[in-house]
Design a protein around this motif. Structure first.
Motif, PDB file in Angstrom:
ATOM      1  N   UNK A 256      -4.211  10.555   8.929  1.00  0.00           N
ATOM      2  CA  UNK A 256      -4.118   9.967  10.258  1.00  0.00           C
ATOM      3  C   UNK A 256      -3.990  11.105  11.260  1.00  0.00           C
ATOM      4  N   UNK A 257      -4.808  11.055  12.316  1.00  0.00           N
ATOM      5  CA  UNK A 257      -4.719  12.013  13.407  1.00  0.00           C
ATOM      6  C   UNK A 257      -4.784  11.276  14.732  1.00  0.00           C
ATOM      7  N   UNK A 258      -4.015  11.731  15.701  1.00  0.00           N
ATOM      8  CA  UNK A 258      -3.991  11.032  16.986  1.00  0.00           C
ATOM      9  C   UNK A 258      -3.802  12.050  18.116  1.00  0.00           C
ATOM     10  N   UNK A 259      -4.527  11.844  19.187  1.00  0.00           N
ATOM     11  CA  UNK A 259      -4.364  12.628  20.417  1.00  0.00           C
ATOM     12  C   UNK A 259      -4.252  11.648  21.574  1.00  0.00           C
ATOM     13  N   UNK A 260      -4.271  12.172  22.810  1.00  0.00           N
ATOM     14  CA  UNK A 260      -4.207  11.298  23.984  1.00  0.00           C
ATOM     15  C   UNK A 260      -5.455  10.438  24.105  1.00  0.00           C
ATOM     16  N   UNK A 261      -6.584  10.917  23.582  1.00  0.00           N
ATOM     17  CA  UNK A 261      -7.854  10.225  23.808  1.00  0.00           C
ATOM     18  C   UNK A 261      -8.503   9.715  22.523  1.00  0.00           C
ATOM     19  N   UNK A 262      -7.911   9.958  21.359  1.00  0.00           N
ATOM     20  CA  UNK A 262      -8.568   9.537  20.122  1.00  0.00           C
ATOM     21  C   UNK A 262      -7.551   9.238  19.032  1.00  0.00           C
ATOM     22  N   UNK A 263      -8.023   8.539  18.028  1.00  0.00           N
ATOM     23  CA  UNK A 263      -7.212   8.248  16.857  1.00  0.00           C
ATOM     24  C   UNK A 263      -8.107   8.060  15.648  1.00  0.00           C
ATOM     25  N   UNK A 264      -7.652   8.531  14.493  1.00  0.00           N
ATOM     26  CA  UNK A 264      -8.424   8.420  13.257  1.00  0.00           C
ATOM     27  C   UNK A 264      -7.502   8.052  12.112  1.00  0.00           C
ATOM     28  N   UNK A 265      -7.998   7.159  11.270  1.00  0.00           N
ATOM     29  CA  UNK A 265      -7.303   6.803  10.035  1.00  0.00           C
ATOM     30  C   UNK A 265      -8.353   6.747   8.934  1.00  0.00           C
ATOM     31  N   UNK A 266      -8.106   7.430   7.829  1.00  0.00           N
ATOM     32  CA  UNK A 266      -9.031   7.368   6.692  1.00  0.00           C
ATOM     33  C   UNK A 266      -8.237   7.284   5.402  1.00  0.00           C
ATOM     34  N   UNK A 267      -8.763   6.503   4.471  1.00  0.00           N
ATOM     35  CA  UNK A 267      -8.115   6.280   3.182  1.00  0.00           C
ATOM     36  C   UNK A 267      -9.148   6.424   2.065  1.00  0.00           C
ATOM     37  N   UNK A 268      -8.693   6.896   0.909  1.00  0.00           N
ATOM     38  CA  UNK A 268      -9.558   7.009  -0.265  1.00  0.00           C
ATOM     39  C   UNK A 268      -8.805   6.534  -1.493  1.00  0.00           C
ATOM     40  N   UNK A 269      -9.474   5.787  -2.355  1.00  0.00           N
ATOM     41  CA  UNK A 269      -8.863   5.361  -3.604  1.00  0.00           C
ATOM     42  C   UNK A 269      -9.086   6.411  -4.684  1.00  0.00           C
ATOM     43  N   UNK A 270      -8.414   6.243  -5.793  1.00  0.00           N
ATOM     44  CA  UNK A 270      -8.734   7.022  -6.978  1.00  0.00           C
ATOM     45  C   UNK A 270     -10.066   6.527  -7.533  1.00  0.00           C
ATOM     46  N   UNK A 271     -10.567   7.191  -8.549  1.00  0.00           N
ATOM     47  CA  UNK A 271     -11.820   6.754  -9.174  1.00  0.00           C
ATOM     48  C   UNK A 271     -11.541   5.510 -10.018  1.00  0.00           C
ATOM     49  N   UNK A 272     -12.225   4.418  -9.673  1.00  0.00           N
ATOM     50  CA  UNK A 272     -12.002   3.134 -10.335  1.00  0.00           C
ATOM     51  C   UNK A 272     -13.252   2.698 -11.091  1.00  0.00           C
ATOM     52  N   UNK A 273     -13.042   1.995 -12.192  1.00  0.00           N
ATOM     53  CA  UNK A 273     -14.163   1.530 -13.001  1.00  0.00           C
ATOM     54  C   UNK A 273     -14.921   0.437 -12.262  1.00  0.00           C
ATOM     55  N   UNK A 274     -16.224   0.374 -12.501  1.00  0.00           N
ATOM     56  CA  UNK A 274     -17.054  -0.648 -11.878  1.00  0.00           C
ATOM     57  C   UNK A 274     -17.510  -0.238 -10.494  1.00  0.00           C
ATOM     58  N   UNK A 275     -17.969  -1.210  -9.743  1.00  0.00           N
ATOM     59  CA  UNK A 275     -18.456  -0.935  -8.396  1.00  0.00           C
ATOM     60  C   UNK A 275     -19.825  -0.299  -8.407  1.00  0.00           C
ATOM     61  N   UNK A 276     -20.356   0.032  -7.240  1.00  0.00           N
ATOM     62  CA  UNK A 276     -21.703   0.604  -7.173  1.00  0.00           C
ATOM     63  C   UNK A 276     -21.807   1.961  -7.850  1.00  0.00           C
ATOM     64  N   UNK A 277     -20.878   2.862  -7.538  1.00  0.00           N
ATOM     65  CA  UNK A 277     -20.847   4.154  -8.208  1.00  0.00           C
ATOM     66  C   UNK A 277     -22.178   4.860  -8.286  1.00  0.00           C
ATOM     67  N   UNK A 278     -22.988   4.753  -7.250  1.00  0.00           N
ATOM     68  CA  UNK A 278     -24.339   5.308  -7.353  1.00  0.00           C
ATOM     69  C   UNK A 278     -24.674   6.148  -6.123  1.00  0.00           C
TER      70      UNK A 278
END
Length: 284
Positions: A256-278
């Protein structure tokens, strides 16, 4: 008559021509450096750019064994053939068998030793592939991972004092290796809001002026730290100007990063079985 008999005797008692197996020596000497080159080519086969290897240890092991057997087998055959010839004909010297034996040892050491290492790595890889997936890797389906990721992300945005609907939300997937080397999926969620364009022409000093005072910054990101801690993350840089968290559970990383004019939030999971993975897909 006497002179003629002497000439015949000189020819009859002339020393026999010595045979050193020179062609076996030459062939073995040329084959060994050629084998080194071939071994390197086999090791590099399948690589497509740095860090993007498509080769398999099985193919590399088989190719390395073939190169090693040829490079050690030819001089070994020379040793056997020349020794057999020597038993029948003493004019065959030991120079050839000894020289060929030296090339056998050189080939066995310089090619055989790394080939054994590759074979061991192949066996370890096959053993790893035979292992079942971990409970963590099978803990969530694609739908569950995306739903849980969105829930944590939106809580973090609200904790920062912003509305998730006021920024752009992106959901992404990327291929990743599972513990048994099969292909899994890593899920990513991002929220971004800014009052300045991406190609911001302002100077560095002007951008630095948008940074929040330390007290106000901490006031805004402290609740986000709690959200991440509740999700199982630990602070990677608790005294920094943004929030970075890492975890050992299904949620692997957050920012998470924040300033007077912007904000960002990013999340990542661990490697999980299934899904597109391509590869790398975007679904907004």
């Amino acid at each position: 008559m006497g002179n003629g008999g002497s000439m015949v005797d000189d020819v009859a008692w002339s020393p026999p021509r010595r045979r050193n197996g020179i062609w076996w020596i030459v062939a073995s000497g040329l084959l060994l450096p050629a084998g080194w080159v071939m071994w390197l080519l086999v090791a590099l086969a399948g690589y497509n750019g740095a860090g993007n290897s498509t080769h398999t240890l099985s193919n590399q092991t088989i190719g390395s064994i073939i190169v090693t057997v040829v490079c050690a087998g030819v001089p070994l055959a020379g040793v056997v053939v020349l020794l057999v010839q020597r038993r029948r004909n003493r004019s065959v010297t030991l120079v050839g068998p000894v020289a060929c034996a030296v090339f056998v040892v050189l080939a066995a050491v310089s090619l055989g030793y790394p080939t054994i290492g590759i074979a061991q790595a192949w066996a370890e890889e096959e053993q790893q592939r035979a292992q079942p997936l971990t409970p963590l890797e099978t803990s969530r389906t694609q739908a569950q991972a995306e739903q849980d990721l969105t829930a944590v992300g939106e809580r973090a945005v609200r904790a920062m004092g912003a509305d998730p609907g006021s920024g752009e939300i992106g959901q992404y997937t990327a291929a990743c290796p599972l513990s048994n080397l099969d292909q899994g999926t890593q899920y990513r969620w991002r929220w971004s809001a800014s009052s300045v364009p991406e190609d911001d022409p302002r100077s560095e000093a002007e951008r630095e002026a948008d940074e929040l005072p330390a007290a106000e910054l901490e006031q805004r990101i402290a609740p986000v730290r709690e959200v991440f801690r509740d999700a199982g993350l630990r602070d990677a840089d608790p005294l920094g100007w943004d929030v970075r968290g890492y975890g050992d559970g299904w949620l692997h990383e957050a920012f998470v990063g924040v300033t007077k004019v912007s904000g960002d939030v990013s999340l990542e999971t661990s490697c999980l079985a299934g899904g597109p993975g391509d590869g790398y897909d975007e679904d907004e």
